[in-house]
Design a protein around this motif. Structure first.
Motif, PDB file in Angstrom:
ATOM      1  N   UNK A  27      16.864   0.643  -2.227  1.00  0.00           N
ATOM      2  CA  UNK A  27      16.835   1.722  -1.223  1.00  0.00           C
ATOM      3  C   UNK A  27      15.594   1.584  -0.345  1.00  0.00           C
ATOM      4  N   UNK A  28      14.444   1.326  -0.963  1.00  0.00           N
ATOM      5  CA  UNK A  28      13.195   1.189  -0.211  1.00  0.00           C
ATOM      6  C   UNK A  28      13.230  -0.040   0.699  1.00  0.00           C
ATOM      7  N   UNK A  29      13.780  -1.129   0.187  1.00  0.00           N
ATOM      8  CA  UNK A  29      13.875  -2.350   0.995  1.00  0.00           C
ATOM      9  C   UNK A  29      14.793  -2.131   2.196  1.00  0.00           C
ATOM     10  N   UNK A  30      15.921  -1.484   1.968  1.00  0.00           N
ATOM     11  CA  UNK A  30      16.869  -1.216   3.053  1.00  0.00           C
ATOM     12  C   UNK A  30      16.235  -0.336   4.138  1.00  0.00           C
ATOM     13  N   UNK A  31      15.309   0.508   3.740  1.00  0.00           N
ATOM     14  CA  UNK A  31      14.624   1.395   4.685  1.00  0.00           C
ATOM     15  C   UNK A  31      13.403   0.731   5.316  1.00  0.00           C
ATOM     16  N   UNK A  32      13.193  -0.555   5.031  1.00  0.00           N
ATOM     17  CA  UNK A  32      12.014  -1.288   5.510  1.00  0.00           C
ATOM     18  C   UNK A  32      10.707  -0.639   5.062  1.00  0.00           C
ATOM     19  N   UNK A  33      10.741  -0.029   3.904  1.00  0.00           N
ATOM     20  CA  UNK A  33       9.552   0.586   3.307  1.00  0.00           C
ATOM     21  C   UNK A  33       8.695  -0.533   2.732  1.00  0.00           C
ATOM     22  N   UNK A  34       7.399  -0.560   3.018  1.00  0.00           N
ATOM     23  CA  UNK A  34       6.579  -1.716   2.653  1.00  0.00           C
ATOM     24  C   UNK A  34       6.069  -1.754   1.216  1.00  0.00           C
ATOM     25  N   UNK A  35       6.439  -0.764   0.406  1.00  0.00           N
ATOM     26  CA  UNK A  35       5.839  -0.672  -0.923  1.00  0.00           C
ATOM     27  C   UNK A  35       6.867  -0.761  -2.044  1.00  0.00           C
ATOM     28  N   UNK A  36       6.380  -1.141  -3.214  1.00  0.00           N
ATOM     29  CA  UNK A  36       7.224  -1.231  -4.408  1.00  0.00           C
ATOM     30  C   UNK A  36       7.516   0.179  -4.933  1.00  0.00           C
ATOM     31  N   UNK A  37       8.494   0.300  -5.823  1.00  0.00           N
ATOM     32  CA  UNK A  37       8.730   1.611  -6.442  1.00  0.00           C
ATOM     33  C   UNK A  37       7.487   2.163  -7.142  1.00  0.00           C
ATOM     34  N   UNK A  38       6.714   1.300  -7.768  1.00  0.00           N
ATOM     35  CA  UNK A  38       5.514   1.758  -8.466  1.00  0.00           C
ATOM     36  C   UNK A  38       4.456   2.270  -7.484  1.00  0.00           C
ATOM     37  N   UNK A  39       4.280   1.563  -6.386  1.00  0.00           N
ATOM     38  CA  UNK A  39       3.334   2.024  -5.359  1.00  0.00           C
ATOM     39  C   UNK A  39       3.821   3.340  -4.756  1.00  0.00           C
ATOM     40  N   UNK A  40       5.118   3.443  -4.562  1.00  0.00           N
ATOM     41  CA  UNK A  40       5.702   4.673  -4.037  1.00  0.00           C
ATOM     42  C   UNK A  40       5.513   5.807  -5.029  1.00  0.00           C
ATOM     43  N   UNK A  41       5.635   5.509  -6.323  1.00  0.00           N
ATOM     44  CA  UNK A  41       5.401   6.531  -7.343  1.00  0.00           C
ATOM     45  C   UNK A  41       3.975   7.074  -7.246  1.00  0.00           C
ATOM     46  N   UNK A 102      -0.255   8.613   5.232  1.00  0.00           N
ATOM     47  CA  UNK A 102       0.511   8.441   4.000  1.00  0.00           C
ATOM     48  C   UNK A 102       1.468   9.592   3.767  1.00  0.00           C
ATOM     49  N   UNK A 103       0.991  10.804   3.972  1.00  0.00           N
ATOM     50  CA  UNK A 103       1.836  11.994   3.807  1.00  0.00           C
ATOM     51  C   UNK A 103       3.003  11.956   4.794  1.00  0.00           C
ATOM     52  N   UNK A 104       2.706  11.645   6.031  1.00  0.00           N
ATOM     53  CA  UNK A 104       3.739  11.607   7.068  1.00  0.00           C
ATOM     54  C   UNK A 104       4.781  10.532   6.775  1.00  0.00           C
ATOM     55  N   UNK A 105       4.333   9.336   6.440  1.00  0.00           N
ATOM     56  CA  UNK A 105       5.255   8.237   6.174  1.00  0.00           C
ATOM     57  C   UNK A 105       6.074   8.476   4.902  1.00  0.00           C
ATOM     58  N   UNK A 106       5.452   9.089   3.913  1.00  0.00           N
ATOM     59  CA  UNK A 106       6.172   9.385   2.679  1.00  0.00           C
ATOM     60  C   UNK A 106       7.350  10.319   2.947  1.00  0.00           C
ATOM     61  N   UNK A 107       7.173  11.238   3.866  1.00  0.00           N
ATOM     62  CA  UNK A 107       8.254  12.179   4.196  1.00  0.00           C
ATOM     63  C   UNK A 107       9.486  11.471   4.749  1.00  0.00           C
ATOM     64  N   UNK A 108       9.306  10.284   5.306  1.00  0.00           N
ATOM     65  CA  UNK A 108      10.459   9.554   5.858  1.00  0.00           C
ATOM     66  C   UNK A 108      11.323   8.935   4.759  1.00  0.00           C
ATOM     67  N   UNK A 109      10.724   8.644   3.615  1.00  0.00           N
ATOM     68  CA  UNK A 109      11.463   7.971   2.547  1.00  0.00           C
ATOM     69  C   UNK A 109      11.914   8.938   1.445  1.00  0.00           C
ATOM     70  N   UNK A 110      11.289  10.086   1.335  1.00  0.00           N
ATOM     71  CA  UNK A 110      11.656  11.034   0.270  1.00  0.00           C
ATOM     72  C   UNK A 110      13.129  11.449   0.307  1.00  0.00           C
ATOM     73  N   UNK A 111      13.723  11.701   1.477  1.00  0.00           N
ATOM     74  CA  UNK A 111      15.151  12.055   1.474  1.00  0.00           C
ATOM     75  C   UNK A 111      16.036  10.942   0.897  1.00  0.00           C
TER      76      UNK A 111
END
Length: 155
Positions: A27-41, A102-111
């Protein structure tokens, strides 16, 4: 003695954790999110707390080794999603907190992650989810206490 891994909670938990991590990575890769699940955690944990944490407190909340968490945070600092600072109470303690970016960008992936969570819980009632949480927290506590007993035996 016969060991049946299909009836062992630890194996089931491991399989679910593996599937959640791999689906989250996809899901993160498809969204072009630059971090691993652990970094996202780490980002989600800091957002949940709402204030900077010491590195050791963050590692404890994530139930991860502090050295591993430190390495994960390096990329987040580099990308300016979190910042490190010195604790106002003790200059030896490094604090980490979300930046506005970080807060702003995190809001894009949380949904997207919420949709994954909903998919994983499909067909499971709120009561069952609460019971699962209760059981998993008890198991976590039991295992933490077991580790403390092991450590005491070594001393």
């Amino acid at each position: 003695m016969h060991f049946d891994s299909e009836s062992t909670p630890g194996f089931a938990i491991g399989r679910v954790a593996y599937l959640m991590r791999t689906r989250m990575a996809a899901v993160l890769k498809q969204a072009d999110w630059p971090f691993t699940p652990e970094e996202t955690q780490a980002l989600v944990t800091l957002a949940d707390v709402g204030e900077p944490l010491s590195m050791s407190d963050l590692a404890a909340k994530m139930v991860r080794d502090p050295t591993t968490v430190k390495r994960q945070l390096d990329r987040l600092v580099e990308r300016k999603f979190i910042e490190r600072s010195v604790s106002p109470k003790d200059a030896r303690i490094v604090m980490v907190g979300l930046t506005a970016r970080g807060e702003q960008q995190l809001q894009t992936v949380l949904p997207l992650l919420d949709e994954l969570r909903k998919s994983a819980l499909q067909g499971i009632t709120k009561t069952q989810v609460a019971e699962i949480q209760k059981v998993l927290q008890k198991m976590q506590s039991n295992l933490a206490n077991h580790a403390l007993k092991d450590h005491a035996l070594k001393d």
